[in-house]
Design a protein around this motif. Structure first.
Motif, PDB file in Angstrom:
ATOM      1  N   LEU A 328      41.270  -9.794  11.059  1.00 39.97           N
ATOM      2  CA  LEU A 328      40.008  -9.984  11.086  1.00 39.97           C
ATOM      3  C   LEU A 328      39.385  -8.475  10.425  1.00 39.97           C
ATOM      4  O   LEU A 328      38.074  -8.393  10.494  1.00 39.97           O
ATOM      5  N   GLY A 329      40.125  -7.985   9.799  1.00 37.29           N
ATOM      6  CA  GLY A 329      39.557  -6.412   9.107  1.00 37.29           C
ATOM      7  C   GLY A 329      39.797  -5.468  10.141  1.00 37.29           C
ATOM      8  O   GLY A 329      40.454  -4.657  10.028  1.00 37.29           O
ATOM      9  N   ASP A 330      38.672  -5.392  11.124  1.00 36.49           N
ATOM     10  CA  ASP A 330      38.910  -4.034  11.798  1.00 36.49           C
ATOM     11  C   ASP A 330      39.953  -4.199  13.114  1.00 36.49           C
ATOM     12  O   ASP A 330      40.498  -3.350  13.682  1.00 36.49           O
ATOM     13  N   MET A 331      40.427  -5.395  13.330  1.00 35.70           N
ATOM     14  CA  MET A 331      41.520  -5.859  14.155  1.00 35.70           C
ATOM     15  C   MET A 331      42.447  -6.913  13.746  1.00 35.70           C
ATOM     16  O   MET A 331      42.052  -7.860  12.744  1.00 35.70           O
ATOM     17  N   THR A 332      43.737  -6.982  14.155  1.00 37.10           N
ATOM     18  CA  THR A 332      44.538  -8.020  13.984  1.00 37.10           C
ATOM     19  C   THR A 332      44.642  -8.779  15.504  1.00 37.10           C
ATOM     20  O   THR A 332      45.018  -8.111  16.154  1.00 37.10           O
ATOM     21  N   VAL A 333      44.533 -10.174  15.180  1.00 40.87           N
ATOM     22  CA  VAL A 333      44.713 -10.983  16.552  1.00 40.87           C
ATOM     23  C   VAL A 333      46.033 -11.565  16.409  1.00 40.87           C
ATOM     24  O   VAL A 333      46.522 -12.314  15.504  1.00 40.87           O
ATOM     25  N   PHE A 334      47.117 -11.554  17.660  1.00 47.26           N
ATOM     26  CA  PHE A 334      48.275 -12.167  17.683  1.00 47.26           C
ATOM     27  C   PHE A 334      48.086 -13.296  18.602  1.00 47.26           C
ATOM     28  O   PHE A 334      47.620 -12.900  19.792  1.00 47.26           O
ATOM     29  N   HIS A 335      48.719 -14.447  18.605  1.00 42.14           N
ATOM     30  CA  HIS A 335      48.919 -15.555  19.566  1.00 42.14           C
ATOM     31  C   HIS A 335      50.386 -15.421  20.018  1.00 42.14           C
ATOM     32  O   HIS A 335      51.199 -15.567  18.904  1.00 42.14           O
ATOM     33  N   ILE A 336      50.802 -15.107  21.103  1.00 43.48           N
ATOM     34  CA  ILE A 336      52.213 -14.752  21.279  1.00 43.48           C
ATOM     35  C   ILE A 336      52.600 -15.783  22.453  1.00 43.48           C
ATOM     36  O   ILE A 336      52.017 -16.072  23.592  1.00 43.48           O
ATOM     37  N   LYS A 337      53.781 -16.707  21.958  1.00 40.17           N
ATOM     38  CA  LYS A 337      54.203 -17.604  22.922  1.00 40.17           C
ATOM     39  C   LYS A 337      55.337 -17.218  23.802  1.00 40.17           C
ATOM     40  O   LYS A 337      56.299 -16.490  23.246  1.00 40.17           O
ATOM     41  N   LEU A 338      54.944 -16.883  25.138  1.00 42.82           N
ATOM     42  CA  LEU A 338      55.818 -16.327  26.339  1.00 42.82           C
ATOM     43  C   LEU A 338      57.073 -17.377  26.295  1.00 42.82           C
ATOM     44  O   LEU A 338      57.004 -18.545  25.819  1.00 42.82           O
ATOM     45  N   LYS A 339      58.177 -16.686  26.900  1.00 43.47           N
ATOM     46  CA  LYS A 339      59.461 -17.739  27.461  1.00 43.47           C
ATOM     47  C   LYS A 339      58.927 -18.767  28.241  1.00 43.47           C
ATOM     48  O   LYS A 339      59.348 -19.730  28.304  1.00 43.47           O
ATOM     49  N   SER A 340      57.771 -18.323  28.903  1.00 45.58           N
ATOM     50  CA  SER A 340      57.163 -19.491  29.964  1.00 45.58           C
ATOM     51  C   SER A 340      56.597 -20.522  29.234  1.00 45.58           C
ATOM     52  O   SER A 340      56.354 -21.847  29.759  1.00 45.58           O
ATOM     53  N   GLY A 341      56.291 -20.697  28.001  1.00 40.70           N
ATOM     54  CA  GLY A 341      55.654 -21.596  27.264  1.00 40.70           C
ATOM     55  C   GLY A 341      53.963 -21.106  27.218  1.00 40.70           C
ATOM     56  O   GLY A 341      53.469 -21.909  26.222  1.00 40.70           O
TER      57      GLY A 341
END
Length: 379
Positions: A328-341
């Motif tokens: 996003l320019g000023d920040m980076t967004v991560f979607h992280i899939k946990l072991k739980s799903g």
């Protein structure tokens, strides 16, 4: 009490028991036939406050504003303004003015005449009207545009004309119904700060209705989050964001990650919550909790830490893989899939132009957080 967020200004009349509310909604209910738009609502707003009514469509916020303006009458309860009961007082006799989202400017009149309209209706002398209009034009920085018609102005300029007309009569309270909805994002952000400065200069009480969370967070001294005709929580922007009292408020304001589990330990203002997949969350909390009860833990994406190595201690940490990445320019967004799903969102500030070893798709990483970085919610 520990401060939440940045300090806006030293203005907190709601925390002073000797201060009398300037606007008081007392046990207000409003029905339209069988539909209940506002349900037994009590709300106090103080003089010189910039107050925001925030909520989705149909939550009752505009109905509340219209009752204060006198366009609707409460079915039950009373509204007091500066100690005076507004029951039976018509809109034109109330010391309030309303600025509508559509601006409602007269297309055949010049900017000057639009601003002067209400003053002429009140029978003010022409010399006084001219002085007042000139002052209003200077205040909203439209000195050179007085002779133009509304269609010759940009959207932001028309918004300023509507604002100047609203405050020309010097009302005690200015009501703003989605005032910036017609502006583009950049102009809307600029105008938010201009409205804040103007409100401070004029010393008026502003009450704004909006569905835009960022708008409310930027401008208001306090926010009332509404849903189905009720107020769910009232607080400063920092309190609403950092210490939501319910999952509804936490989810409505900004992005949030919610972990659900069971309380396994309580000790000295610290609670342990174990999620179904075995993750242990340890969090500070001012509220009483009992072992065995269900609990939810909310944490903002920017409060999560992301690393390739497992954090020490084993609590407040979970592993997963990078599912999506948004720059996003000023920040980076991560979607992280946990072991739980479950998928959580983490946002990292881009403090430098380049990152030597950035996280990549499908990479296994750890997310973790400090005990005081989230909040245990009421269920």
């Amino acid at each position: 009490m520990k401060s939440l967020g940045s300090i806006r200004r030293s203005f907190e009349p709601w925390n002073d028991p000797n201060q009398r509310p300037y606007i008081a909604f007392e046990n207000i209910t409003k029905k339209f036939g069988d539909f209940v738009a506002v349900k037994d609502l009590t709300l106090h707003i103080f003089q010189r406050e910039f107050f925001a009514l925030l909520g989705g469509s149909g939550c009752g916020k505009s109905t509340l504003l219209r009752m204060l303006a006198g366009f609707e009458n409460p079915t039950e309860g009373q509204i007091l303004l500066d100690g005076e009961n507004m029951s039976g007082v018509p809109p034109y006799k109330r010391p309030v003015n309303m600025m509508f989202q559509s601006y409602a400017l007269f297309p055949h009149m010049s900017v000057e005449k639009n601003i002067a309209f209400g003053l002429k209706q009140d029978g003010m002398a022409k010399s006084e009207i001219d002085d007042r209009v000139n002052n209003m034009l200077k205040l909203v920085k439209l000195d050179q545009f007085g002779k133009r018609k509304p269609h010759q102005l940009s959207g932001g300029q028309r918004q300023r004309v509507a604002l100047a007309r609203s405050i020309a009569k010097r009302p005690k309270v200015l009501l703003l119904d989605e005032p910036l909805g017609a502006l583009d994002k950049k102009l809307r952000e600029e105008t938010q700060f201009e409205l804040m400065d103007l409100q401070q200069d004029l010393g008026l009480t502003f009450v704004v209705v909006t569905h835009d969370q960022e708008e409310a967070m930027t401008m208001a001294d306090r926010i009332a989050v509404m849903d189905v005709g009720r107020i769910i929580q009232i607080g400063t922007p920092a309190e609403i964001y950092e210490a939501p009292k319910s999952e509804f408020v936490a989810s409505f304001i900004g992005d949030i990650n919610i972990f659900r589990g069971e309380v396994t330990a309580v000790k000295g203002g610290v609670v342990d919550i174990e999620t179904p997949d075995g993750m242990v969350i340890r969090s500070e909390t001012p509220h009483a909790h009992a072992t065995g009860e269900k609990a939810s833990f909310a944490i903002r994406p920017e409060k999560l830490r992301v690393s390739r190595t497992r954090p020490e201690g084993g609590i407040n940490a979970a592993s997963g893989e990078v599912w999506d990445i948004g720059y996003l320019g000023d920040m980076t967004v991560f979607h992280i899939k946990l072991k739980s799903g479950d998928v959580v969102k983490a946002s990292l500030l881009n403090a430098v132009r380049t990152v030597e070893d950035p996280f990549s798709y499908d990479e296994e990483i750890w997310v973790s957080f400090a005990p005081d970085s989230g909040v245990v919610l009421s269920n």
